[in-house]
Structures are given as structure tokens and as C-alpha cells.
Design a protein around this motif. Structure first.
Motif, PDB file in Angstrom:
ATOM      1  N   GLN A  66      -1.710  11.636  -3.785  1.00 36.37           N
ATOM      2  CA  GLN A  66      -0.769  10.751  -4.472  1.00 36.37           C
ATOM      3  C   GLN A  66      -0.890   9.306  -3.981  1.00 36.37           C
ATOM      4  O   GLN A  66      -0.427   8.381  -4.633  1.00 36.37           O
ATOM      5  N   ALA A  67      -1.483   9.129  -2.812  1.00 33.20           N
ATOM      6  CA  ALA A  67      -1.586   7.795  -2.211  1.00 33.20           C
ATOM      7  C   ALA A  67      -2.707   6.988  -2.849  1.00 33.20           C
ATOM      8  O   ALA A  67      -3.633   7.545  -3.444  1.00 33.20           O
ATOM      9  N   ASP A 111       0.825  -1.207   0.000  1.00 26.33           N
ATOM     10  CA  ASP A 111       0.000   0.000   0.000  1.00 26.33           C
ATOM     11  C   ASP A 111       0.862   1.260   0.000  1.00 26.33           C
ATOM     12  O   ASP A 111       1.988   1.266   0.517  1.00 26.33           O
ATOM     13  N   PHE A 112       0.310   2.325  -0.553  1.00 28.73           N
ATOM     14  CA  PHE A 112       0.848   3.675  -0.396  1.00 28.73           C
ATOM     15  C   PHE A 112      -0.264   4.463   0.293  1.00 28.73           C
ATOM     16  O   PHE A 112      -1.250   4.838  -0.322  1.00 28.73           O
ATOM     17  N   VAL A 113      -0.097   4.672   1.597  1.00 27.44           N
ATOM     18  CA  VAL A 113      -1.171   5.213   2.440  1.00 27.44           C
ATOM     19  C   VAL A 113      -0.832   6.621   2.915  1.00 27.44           C
ATOM     20  O   VAL A 113       0.300   6.907   3.303  1.00 27.44           O
ATOM     21  N   SER A 114      -1.825   7.475   2.896  1.00 29.69           N
ATOM     22  CA  SER A 114      -1.716   8.799   3.497  1.00 29.69           C
ATOM     23  C   SER A 114      -2.623   8.854   4.717  1.00 29.69           C
ATOM     24  O   SER A 114      -3.796   8.495   4.636  1.00 29.69           O
ATOM     25  N   ILE A 115      -2.051   9.281   5.843  1.00 24.51           N
ATOM     26  CA  ILE A 115      -2.848   9.531   7.038  1.00 24.51           C
ATOM     27  C   ILE A 115      -2.982  11.038   7.175  1.00 24.51           C
ATOM     28  O   ILE A 115      -1.990  11.742   7.377  1.00 24.51           O
ATOM     29  N   GLU A 154       7.799  11.560  -5.808  1.00 22.98           N
ATOM     30  CA  GLU A 154       8.007  10.674  -6.957  1.00 22.98           C
ATOM     31  C   GLU A 154       8.911   9.496  -6.589  1.00 22.98           C
ATOM     32  O   GLU A 154       8.674   8.363  -7.017  1.00 22.98           O
ATOM     33  N   ILE A 155       9.937   9.755  -5.775  1.00 16.24           N
ATOM     34  CA  ILE A 155      10.821   8.672  -5.342  1.00 16.24           C
ATOM     35  C   ILE A 155      10.067   7.688  -4.451  1.00 16.24           C
ATOM     36  O   ILE A 155      10.196   6.464  -4.589  1.00 16.24           O
TER      37      ILE A 155
END
Length: 222
Positions: free
Chosen positions: A209-210, A35-39, A185-186
Motif C-alpha cells: 500500500q506504500a 511519503d507513505f513508507v513501509s519498512i 485506508e485511513i
């Protein structure tokens, strides 16, 4: 497979006193591998407290936290330190690089603490510096790096011991918009390589972005 799981997690400061603060109130959540998660949440929402707990920097008042299948809420301070060293990578807003060390030496540092032999850790550090596109800045001191370069070194350092999850606390908060975009981006590239990324932010453009957004308010997931 979930990499992070919270079960009824509470964090109460000054517990049992008239000034007690319920920073987390019964948080339940799961973050899956890859996952790419934003809190997200406003100041005082509990997102930084949650990061400290799931990042094994602090213990919940009650409830359970599992990281990579391990119930870290049962670990003592030494156990938490060992767990952080082996399983978790951190990226902070203000980089936290050691001024007297070169960029590549900063990346090597977690591997020194883990006891990895010098030749092996230097090779891995070089590979990580290339991954964050800083192979020409390996011997530069932090004072010689831009903010964006410093944050990329911090990302490489976070990857040093091949953690199961990277927690990034406002990673673009101290950067200009261009450098911030490069850092995101990285992180997205690392995520494409199946690295689990969790970003704490109050910036909606970063959060977008997440692939998963967890919103917090008043110590609760909403």
C-alpha cells in the motif's frame, strides 16, 4: 525536503562485551515529506530497533538521525521527550489507550501534556474523531470499542499535536482483515493530506500500500 534522514546509524546492544548484538549496521536512508513508507523485514532484521531510533525512543550507538532538520542523536532524554511530544505521532499494535478515559479523552491527552487550553483541545479532538469516522463513539471507553475502532482512536491521538511524521508499528497486527483494511485506508487518506506516514510491518500486502518500501535484513537496508 526530507523529514527523516539516517546517516551511518548503528545500534549495538551490550557494546564491547562478548554478547554484543549489532541490531543496526550503518543504516543510511531518507524519507521525504509526504511519503507513505513501509519498512519491511523478517523478525530480527532490525526494523523495530530502527523505529525506536528514528522515533526518538532510543539513541543510536553511533551515526546521526535528523527529523524535520533536527539532529536528534545529540539530544538528552528530556530533549528527546520534548521532541516526541511536539514532532512525532505513534500508532502501536496494541493501541495503548488509557482504559479509564473515554475515546475523546484519550485523543486529548497529548494536548494536555503540551498545555493546550481545554476548549481548544476538545475542539481539535472532536475534529480528529470525525476524521477517523468515530464521531459517534467519542464518549465510549476503550473496553466498549472494537479493535479496529481502538486503533482509529489511536490514530486520532497520534495526530493530536500535528506531528511532522507518524510512525505506525504493525498497526494491523492485532486486527481482523476487514478492520486492518479500514485502518490502512485511513492512513492513506491522511497521507493524501500530505501527512508523512511510516509503517513497520512484515506483511507484504500492507507494505504494497506504500509508495516507498525500505527492506531490512541483518540490521542493514537492503
Amino acid at each position: 525536503m526530507d523529514v527523516v534522514r539516517c546517516e551511518n546509524v548503528w545500534k549495538i546492544f551490550n557494546h564491547g562485551t562478548p554478547s554484543e548484538v549489532k541490531a543496526l549496521q550503518g543504516v543510511n536512508m531518507k524519507i521525504e515529506k509526504g511519503d507513505f513508507v513501509s519498512i519491511m523485514g523478517p523478525s530480527g532484521s532490525g526494523k523495530s530497533t530502527l523505529l525506536n531510533c528514528i522515533g526518538s525512543l532510543d539513541k543510536p550507538t553511533k551515526g546521526r538521525i535528523f527529523i524535520d532538520g533536527k539532529d536528534i542523536s545529540k539530544l538528552d532524554e528530556n530533549g528527546l521527550a520534548d521532541f516526541r511530544r511536539n514532532k512525532i505521532g505513534f500508532v502501536f499494535q496494541f493501541f495503548n489507550l488509557i482504559p479509564g478515559l473515554t475515546a475523546i479523552q484519550n485523543v486529548e491527552l497529548p494536548m494536555v501534556f503540551k498545555g493546550i487550553p481545554q476548549e481548544e483541545r476538545r475542539k481539535r479532538a472532536e475534529d480528529l474523531m470525525k476524521k477517523v469516522e468515530l464521531e459517534k463513539r467519542m464518549d465510549s471507553k476503550p473496553s466498549q470499542l472494537s479493535g479496529g475502532e481502538s486503533q482509529r482512536v489511536a490514530i486520532a491521538r497520534a495526530l493530536a499535536n500535528d506531528p511532522v511524521v507518524i510512525f505506525a508499528d504493525e498497526p494491523t497486527g492485532n486486527l481482523d482483515s476487514k478492520s486492518g483494511k479500514n485502518v490502512i485506508e485511513i492512513l492513506k487518506k491522511l497521507n493524501k493530506d500530505n501527512k508523512t506516514i511510516v509503517i513497520i510491518t512484515h506483511d507484504q500486502s500492507i507494505s504494497n500500500q506504500a509508495n516507498k518500501i525500505i527492506k531490512m535484513r541483518d540490521g542493514k537496508v537492503c
